[in-house]
Scaffold this active site. Structure first.
Site, PDB file in Angstrom:
ATOM      1  N   HIS A  96       0.854  -1.192   0.000  1.00 15.16           N
ATOM      2  CA  HIS A  96       0.000   0.000   0.000  1.00 15.16           C
ATOM      3  C   HIS A  96       0.883   1.232   0.000  1.00 15.16           C
ATOM      4  CE1 HIS A  96      -3.717  -2.253   0.863  1.00 15.16           C
ATOM      5  NE2 HIS A  96      -2.900  -3.069   1.511  1.00 15.16           N
TER       6      HIS A  96
ATOM      7  N   LYS B 236      -7.397  -6.588  -7.986  1.00 20.43           N
ATOM      8  CA  LYS B 236      -7.549  -6.920  -6.569  1.00 20.43           C
ATOM      9  C   LYS B 236      -9.014  -6.910  -6.171  1.00 20.43           C
ATOM     10  CE  LYS B 236      -6.504  -7.376  -2.142  1.00 20.43           C
ATOM     11  NZ  LYS B 236      -5.862  -6.388  -1.289  1.00 20.43           N
TER      12      LYS B 236
ATOM     13  N   HIS C 296      -8.454 -10.352  -1.143  1.00 20.29           N
ATOM     14  CA  HIS C 296      -8.451 -10.221   0.326  1.00 20.29           C
ATOM     15  C   HIS C 296      -9.520 -11.185   0.825  1.00 20.29           C
ATOM     16  CE1 HIS C 296      -8.077  -7.762   4.177  1.00 20.29           C
ATOM     17  NE2 HIS C 296      -9.019  -8.661   4.418  1.00 20.29           N
TER      18      HIS C 296
ATOM     19  N   HIS D 128      -1.959 -12.122   1.704  1.00 19.23           N
ATOM     20  CA  HIS D 128      -1.604 -12.062   3.132  1.00 19.23           C
ATOM     21  C   HIS D 128      -2.274 -13.176   3.950  1.00 19.23           C
ATOM     22  CE1 HIS D 128      -5.384  -9.920   3.096  1.00 19.23           C
ATOM     23  NE2 HIS D 128      -4.855  -8.817   2.620  1.00 19.23           N
TER      24      HIS D 128
ATOM     25  N   ASP E  13       2.218  -6.335   2.618  1.00 22.31           N
ATOM     26  CA  ASP E  13       0.986  -5.685   3.070  1.00 22.31           C
ATOM     27  C   ASP E  13       1.320  -4.501   3.974  1.00 22.31           C
ATOM     28  OD1 ASP E  13      -1.717  -5.178   3.119  1.00 22.31           O
ATOM     29  OD2 ASP E  13      -2.158  -6.600   4.724  1.00 22.31           O
TER      30      ASP E  13
HETATM   31 ZN   LIG Z   1      -3.365  -5.034   1.934  1.00 22.56          ZN
END
Ligand SMILES: [Zn+2]
Length: 341
Positions: free
Chosen positions: A18, A99, A138, A172, A244
Protein backbone atom coordinates in the site's frame (compact mmCIF):
# COMPACT_ATOMS: atom_id res chain seq x y z
CA UNK A 1 38.17 -10.50 13.46
CA UNK A 2 35.40 -12.69 11.98
CA UNK A 3 33.75 -11.38 8.84
CA UNK A 4 30.25 -9.97 9.25
CA UNK A 5 27.88 -12.41 7.53
CA UNK A 6 26.27 -10.86 4.46
CA UNK A 7 22.97 -11.66 2.80
CA UNK A 8 22.76 -10.64 -0.86
CA UNK A 9 19.31 -10.41 -2.47
CA UNK A 10 18.71 -9.88 -6.17
CA UNK A 11 15.68 -7.90 -7.30
CA UNK A 12 13.60 -8.11 -4.12
CA UNK A 13 9.88 -7.88 -4.86
CA UNK A 14 7.04 -6.89 -2.57
CA UNK A 15 3.95 -8.51 -4.06
CA UNK A 16 1.43 -6.63 -1.87
CA UNK A 17 2.08 -3.01 -1.00
CA UNK A 18 0.00 0.00 0.00
CA UNK A 19 1.56 3.25 -1.13
CA UNK A 20 -1.53 5.41 -0.45
CA UNK A 21 -1.75 8.81 -2.12
CA UNK A 22 -1.06 12.51 -1.60
CA UNK A 23 1.23 13.45 1.28
CA UNK A 24 1.51 9.86 2.55
CA UNK A 25 2.63 8.64 -0.89
CA UNK A 26 5.22 11.42 -1.01
CA UNK A 27 6.45 10.46 2.45
CA UNK A 28 6.76 6.70 2.15
CA UNK A 29 7.11 5.59 -1.48
CA UNK A 30 10.85 6.29 -1.68
CA UNK A 31 11.48 3.88 1.18
CA UNK A 32 10.09 0.89 -0.72
CA UNK A 33 11.53 2.05 -4.04
CA UNK A 34 15.02 2.18 -2.55
CA UNK A 35 15.23 -1.42 -1.38
CA UNK A 36 12.74 -3.21 -3.63
CA UNK A 37 13.00 -3.70 -7.36
CA UNK A 38 9.23 -3.58 -7.75
CA UNK A 39 5.94 -4.07 -5.95
CA UNK A 40 2.32 -4.91 -6.61
CA UNK A 41 0.52 -1.69 -5.74
CA UNK A 42 -2.86 -1.97 -4.04
CA UNK A 43 -5.71 0.06 -5.56
CA UNK A 44 -7.76 0.87 -2.43
CA UNK A 45 -7.54 4.64 -2.65
CA UNK A 46 -10.53 6.90 -2.10
CA UNK A 47 -12.13 6.47 -4.61
CA UNK A 48 -10.56 3.11 -5.59
CA UNK A 49 -8.50 2.83 -8.77
CA UNK A 50 -11.06 1.40 -11.19
CA UNK A 51 -10.41 2.63 -14.71
CA UNK A 52 -7.53 3.04 -17.12
CA UNK A 53 -7.12 6.77 -16.61
CA UNK A 54 -6.93 6.35 -12.84
CA UNK A 55 -4.32 3.57 -13.14
CA UNK A 56 -2.15 5.71 -15.40
CA UNK A 57 -2.54 8.81 -13.23
CA UNK A 58 -1.78 6.90 -10.01
CA UNK A 59 1.30 5.32 -11.58
CA UNK A 60 2.50 8.79 -12.60
CA UNK A 61 2.05 10.08 -9.04
CA UNK A 62 4.03 7.08 -7.76
CA UNK A 63 6.85 7.65 -10.27
CA UNK A 64 6.99 11.29 -9.26
CA UNK A 65 7.08 10.40 -5.56
CA UNK A 66 9.96 7.93 -5.94
CA UNK A 67 12.16 10.40 -7.83
CA UNK A 68 15.15 8.76 -9.48
CA UNK A 69 14.83 5.37 -7.74
CA UNK A 70 14.83 2.33 -10.02
CA UNK A 71 11.55 0.62 -9.18
CA UNK A 72 8.59 -0.84 -11.07
CA UNK A 73 5.14 -0.23 -9.58
CA UNK A 74 3.08 -3.19 -10.80
CA UNK A 75 -0.34 -1.59 -10.97
CA UNK A 76 -3.69 -3.14 -10.08
CA UNK A 77 -7.34 -2.31 -10.57
CA UNK A 78 -10.00 -2.52 -7.87
CA UNK A 79 -12.20 -5.47 -8.91
CA UNK A 80 -15.74 -4.75 -10.06
CA UNK A 81 -18.09 -7.40 -11.45
CA UNK A 82 -19.04 -4.91 -14.17
CA UNK A 83 -15.65 -5.19 -15.91
CA UNK A 84 -16.17 -6.88 -19.29
CA UNK A 85 -13.69 -8.28 -21.78
CA UNK A 86 -13.57 -5.16 -23.96
CA UNK A 87 -12.78 -3.01 -20.92
CA UNK A 88 -10.15 -5.45 -19.66
CA UNK A 89 -8.50 -5.65 -23.09
CA UNK A 90 -8.25 -1.87 -23.13
CA UNK A 91 -6.54 -1.75 -19.74
CA UNK A 92 -4.50 -4.98 -19.99
CA UNK A 93 -1.17 -3.32 -20.76
CA UNK A 94 -1.41 -0.96 -17.79
CA UNK A 95 -2.02 -3.53 -15.06
CA UNK A 96 -0.40 -6.63 -13.60
CA UNK A 97 -3.39 -7.89 -11.61
CA UNK A 98 -6.86 -7.05 -10.29
CA UNK A 99 -7.55 -6.92 -6.57
CA UNK A 100 -10.84 -8.14 -5.15
CA UNK A 101 -12.05 -6.94 -1.77
CA UNK A 102 -15.17 -8.21 -0.03
CA UNK A 103 -17.27 -5.09 0.66
CA UNK A 104 -16.26 -3.21 3.80
CA UNK A 105 -13.74 -5.77 5.07
CA UNK A 106 -10.69 -3.51 5.42
CA UNK A 107 -9.35 0.02 4.77
CA UNK A 108 -11.22 1.71 1.87
CA UNK A 109 -12.97 -1.45 0.65
CA UNK A 110 -16.56 -0.19 0.82
CA UNK A 111 -17.10 -0.60 -2.95
CA UNK A 112 -16.05 -4.27 -2.91
CA UNK A 113 -17.91 -7.47 -3.72
CA UNK A 114 -20.74 -8.69 -1.51
CA UNK A 115 -21.79 -12.28 -2.05
CA UNK A 116 -19.66 -14.53 -4.19
CA UNK A 117 -22.11 -15.90 -6.69
CA UNK A 118 -20.04 -17.53 -9.43
CA UNK A 119 -22.56 -16.58 -12.12
CA UNK A 120 -22.45 -12.91 -11.13
CA UNK A 121 -18.66 -12.93 -11.36
CA UNK A 122 -18.42 -15.15 -14.45
CA UNK A 123 -18.15 -12.50 -17.19
CA UNK A 124 -15.29 -10.69 -15.50
CA UNK A 125 -13.41 -13.72 -14.21
CA UNK A 126 -13.63 -15.58 -17.53
CA UNK A 127 -12.33 -12.53 -19.35
CA UNK A 128 -9.48 -12.27 -16.83
CA UNK A 129 -8.66 -15.97 -17.39
CA UNK A 130 -8.56 -15.46 -21.14
CA UNK A 131 -6.39 -12.37 -20.84
CA UNK A 132 -4.14 -14.02 -18.18
CA UNK A 133 -4.80 -11.31 -15.59
CA UNK A 134 -4.26 -12.71 -12.09
CA UNK A 135 -6.91 -12.12 -9.43
CA UNK A 136 -5.62 -11.01 -6.02
CA UNK A 137 -8.09 -11.53 -3.21
CA UNK A 138 -8.45 -10.22 0.33
CA UNK A 139 -10.06 -13.41 1.60
CA UNK A 140 -12.16 -12.73 4.66
CA UNK A 141 -15.88 -13.18 5.33
CA UNK A 142 -17.77 -10.88 7.69
CA UNK A 143 -17.86 -13.63 10.34
CA UNK A 144 -16.15 -13.74 13.74
CA UNK A 145 -12.79 -12.01 13.40
CA UNK A 146 -10.62 -15.07 14.14
CA UNK A 147 -12.62 -17.26 11.72
CA UNK A 148 -13.02 -14.91 8.76
CA UNK A 149 -10.14 -16.21 6.69
CA UNK A 150 -10.77 -19.90 7.38
CA UNK A 151 -14.42 -19.36 6.43
CA UNK A 152 -13.34 -17.72 3.18
CA UNK A 153 -11.33 -20.77 2.08
CA UNK A 154 -14.48 -22.40 0.68
CA UNK A 155 -14.97 -19.30 -1.51
CA UNK A 156 -11.38 -19.55 -2.71
CA UNK A 157 -11.97 -23.19 -3.58
CA UNK A 158 -15.24 -22.42 -5.35
CA UNK A 159 -13.57 -19.74 -7.49
CA UNK A 160 -10.51 -21.92 -8.15
CA UNK A 161 -12.71 -24.78 -9.38
CA UNK A 162 -15.05 -22.60 -11.43
CA UNK A 163 -12.19 -20.74 -13.16
CA UNK A 164 -9.34 -23.27 -13.38
CA UNK A 165 -7.22 -21.12 -15.72
CA UNK A 166 -7.48 -18.04 -13.52
CA UNK A 167 -4.46 -17.44 -11.28
CA UNK A 168 -5.87 -16.61 -7.86
CA UNK A 169 -3.56 -15.10 -5.26
CA UNK A 170 -4.73 -15.53 -1.69
CA UNK A 171 -3.36 -12.33 -0.24
CA UNK A 172 -1.60 -12.06 3.13
CA UNK A 173 -2.65 -15.53 4.32
CA UNK A 174 -2.71 -16.05 8.09
CA UNK A 175 -4.16 -19.51 8.68
CA UNK A 176 -3.30 -23.18 8.35
CA UNK A 177 -6.54 -23.60 6.37
CA UNK A 178 -5.27 -21.28 3.63
CA UNK A 179 -1.94 -23.09 3.54
CA UNK A 180 -3.80 -26.39 3.10
CA UNK A 181 -5.87 -24.94 0.23
CA UNK A 182 -2.67 -24.21 -1.72
CA UNK A 183 -2.13 -27.93 -2.15
CA UNK A 184 -5.65 -28.63 -3.39
CA UNK A 185 -5.85 -26.34 -6.41
CA UNK A 186 -3.19 -25.77 -9.05
CA UNK A 187 -4.35 -22.20 -9.61
CA UNK A 188 -4.21 -21.00 -5.98
CA UNK A 189 -1.14 -19.06 -4.84
CA UNK A 190 -0.44 -16.90 -1.80
CA UNK A 191 1.42 -13.92 -0.44
CA UNK A 192 2.71 -13.95 3.13
CA UNK A 193 3.70 -10.89 5.19
CA UNK A 194 6.68 -10.66 7.51
CA UNK A 195 4.50 -9.70 10.48
CA UNK A 196 2.33 -12.81 10.16
CA UNK A 197 5.51 -14.91 10.19
CA UNK A 198 6.63 -13.23 13.42
CA UNK A 199 3.59 -12.51 15.58
CA UNK A 200 0.42 -14.12 16.84
CA UNK A 201 -2.66 -12.55 18.41
CA UNK A 202 -0.81 -12.74 21.72
CA UNK A 203 1.64 -10.11 20.52
CA UNK A 204 -1.22 -7.81 19.53
CA UNK A 205 -3.56 -8.18 22.47
CA UNK A 206 -2.08 -10.69 24.94
CA UNK A 207 -0.59 -7.94 27.11
CA UNK A 208 -1.02 -4.21 26.69
CA UNK A 209 -2.72 -3.53 23.37
CA UNK A 210 -0.19 -2.95 20.57
CA UNK A 211 -1.87 -0.73 17.97
CA UNK A 212 1.09 -0.87 15.58
CA UNK A 213 0.65 -4.65 15.29
CA UNK A 214 -3.10 -4.43 14.64
CA UNK A 215 -3.98 -5.35 11.07
CA UNK A 216 -6.52 -7.14 8.89
CA UNK A 217 -6.43 -10.07 8.68
CA UNK A 218 -5.62 -10.08 12.38
CA UNK A 219 -2.67 -12.23 13.52
CA UNK A 220 -3.88 -15.72 14.48
CA UNK A 221 -2.83 -18.69 16.61
CA UNK A 222 0.67 -20.21 17.03
CA UNK A 223 -0.28 -23.24 14.90
CA UNK A 224 -1.32 -20.92 12.08
CA UNK A 225 1.99 -19.10 12.24
CA UNK A 226 3.78 -22.47 12.17
CA UNK A 227 1.94 -23.43 8.99
CA UNK A 228 2.91 -20.12 7.36
CA UNK A 229 6.52 -20.48 8.48
CA UNK A 230 6.78 -23.94 6.99
CA UNK A 231 5.86 -22.86 3.46
CA UNK A 232 7.70 -19.52 3.65
CA UNK A 233 10.98 -20.94 4.96
CA UNK A 234 11.07 -23.65 2.31
CA UNK A 235 10.09 -21.03 -0.32
CA UNK A 236 7.24 -23.24 -1.44
CA UNK A 237 6.87 -22.38 -5.15
CA UNK A 238 3.28 -21.18 -4.68
CA UNK A 239 4.07 -18.61 -2.00
CA UNK A 240 5.82 -15.27 -2.27
CA UNK A 241 6.58 -12.30 -0.09
CA UNK A 242 4.00 -9.52 0.07
CA UNK A 243 4.53 -7.09 2.94
CA UNK A 244 0.99 -5.69 3.07
CA UNK A 245 2.88 -2.73 4.52
CA UNK A 246 0.00 -0.37 5.24
CA UNK A 247 0.96 3.05 6.60
CA UNK A 248 -1.37 5.20 8.63
CA UNK A 249 -0.44 8.46 10.34
CA UNK A 250 0.56 7.96 13.99
CA UNK A 251 -2.59 9.68 15.25
CA UNK A 252 -4.80 7.19 13.35
CA UNK A 253 -3.02 4.22 14.98
CA UNK A 254 -2.63 5.58 18.51
CA UNK A 255 -6.30 6.40 18.80
CA UNK A 256 -9.60 5.21 20.15
CA UNK A 257 -10.61 3.32 16.99
CA UNK A 258 -7.18 2.23 15.75
CA UNK A 259 -6.80 1.89 11.97
CA UNK A 260 -5.78 -1.58 10.71
CA UNK A 261 -2.35 -1.94 9.13
CA UNK A 262 1.27 -2.69 10.04
CA UNK A 263 4.02 -0.57 8.50
CA UNK A 264 6.95 -2.85 7.67
CA UNK A 265 8.29 -1.81 4.27
CA UNK A 266 11.56 -0.20 5.48
CA UNK A 267 12.52 -3.15 7.71
CA UNK A 268 11.00 -6.13 5.90
CA UNK A 269 14.20 -7.36 4.24
CA UNK A 270 16.18 -7.05 7.45
CA UNK A 271 13.55 -8.99 9.41
CA UNK A 272 13.34 -11.67 6.72
CA UNK A 273 17.12 -12.13 6.79
CA UNK A 274 17.03 -12.51 10.55
CA UNK A 275 14.13 -14.97 10.44
CA UNK A 276 15.55 -17.14 7.65
CA UNK A 277 18.97 -17.18 9.32
CA UNK A 278 17.43 -18.25 12.61
CA UNK A 279 15.88 -21.24 10.85
CA UNK A 280 19.01 -22.03 8.77
CA UNK A 281 17.13 -21.43 5.53
CA UNK A 282 18.89 -18.32 4.18
CA UNK A 283 19.43 -20.22 0.92
CA UNK A 284 15.65 -20.16 0.37
CA UNK A 285 15.19 -16.43 0.88
CA UNK A 286 15.98 -15.44 -2.72
CA UNK A 287 13.08 -17.49 -4.05
CA UNK A 288 10.71 -16.29 -1.36
CA UNK A 289 11.61 -12.64 -1.98
CA UNK A 290 11.76 -12.71 -5.78
CA UNK A 291 12.10 -15.97 -7.71
CA UNK A 292 8.69 -17.39 -6.89
CA UNK A 293 6.95 -14.11 -7.68
CA UNK A 294 8.72 -13.91 -11.03
CA UNK A 295 7.48 -17.40 -11.89
CA UNK A 296 3.94 -16.89 -10.66
CA UNK A 297 3.39 -13.48 -12.25
CA UNK A 298 5.77 -13.85 -15.19
CA UNK A 299 7.39 -10.50 -14.38
CA UNK A 300 10.98 -9.52 -15.21
CA UNK A 301 12.10 -7.09 -12.51
CA UNK A 302 14.79 -4.44 -12.83
CA UNK A 303 18.24 -5.45 -11.66
CA UNK A 304 18.84 -4.37 -8.10
CA UNK A 305 21.14 -6.00 -5.58
CA UNK A 306 20.52 -5.41 -1.90
CA UNK A 307 23.22 -6.45 0.54
CA UNK A 308 22.33 -6.90 4.18
CA UNK A 309 24.81 -7.37 6.97
CA UNK A 310 24.41 -8.90 10.37
CA UNK A 311 24.79 -5.70 12.29
CA UNK A 312 22.32 -4.44 14.87
CA UNK A 313 19.92 -1.77 13.66
CA UNK A 314 17.64 0.25 15.92
CA UNK A 315 14.31 0.72 14.15
CA UNK A 316 13.46 4.45 14.04
CA UNK A 317 10.59 5.75 16.17
CA UNK A 318 8.87 6.82 12.97
CA UNK A 319 9.36 7.31 9.24
CA UNK A 320 7.90 10.72 8.33
CA UNK A 321 5.18 10.37 10.93
CA UNK A 322 4.44 6.67 10.36
CA UNK A 323 5.37 4.34 13.19
CA UNK A 324 6.92 1.08 11.93
CA UNK A 325 6.69 -2.36 13.45
CA UNK A 326 9.32 -2.73 16.20
CA UNK A 327 9.83 1.05 16.49
CA UNK A 328 12.71 1.75 18.87
CA UNK A 329 13.71 -1.90 19.06
CA UNK A 330 16.92 -3.48 17.89
CA UNK A 331 16.87 -5.92 14.99
CA UNK A 332 19.79 -8.08 13.87
CA UNK A 333 20.32 -7.02 10.27
CA UNK A 334 21.01 -3.72 8.53
CA UNK A 335 20.96 -2.70 4.87
CA UNK A 336 24.61 -2.42 3.88
CA UNK A 337 24.23 -1.30 0.34
CA UNK A 338 21.90 -1.18 -2.69
CA UNK A 339 23.20 -1.44 -6.25
CA UNK A 340 21.06 -0.72 -9.27
CA UNK A 341 21.77 -2.21 -12.68
ZN1 LIG B 1 -3.37 -5.03 1.93
Amino acid sequence: MPLTPLVVLDAPLDMHLHLRDGEMLENIAKGSAHIFSGAIIMPNLVPPVSNKEEVIAYKERIMKAIGNQKFIPYMTLFFKPSYDKAFLESVRDEITAIKLYPAGITTNSEGGVSGFDVEELRTTLEAMSELSIPLCVHGETNGFVMDREAEFVSIYEKLASAFPKLKIIMEHITTKESVAALEKHDNLYATITIHHLLITLDDVAGGMLQPHLFCKPIAKRPEDREALLKVALEAHPKVMFGSDSAPHPKHAKEACGCAAGVFTAPIALQLLAELFEKHNTLDKLQNFISGNAQNIYGVKPLNKTVTLEKKAFTVPADYNGVVPMYAGEEIAYSIKDVKNG
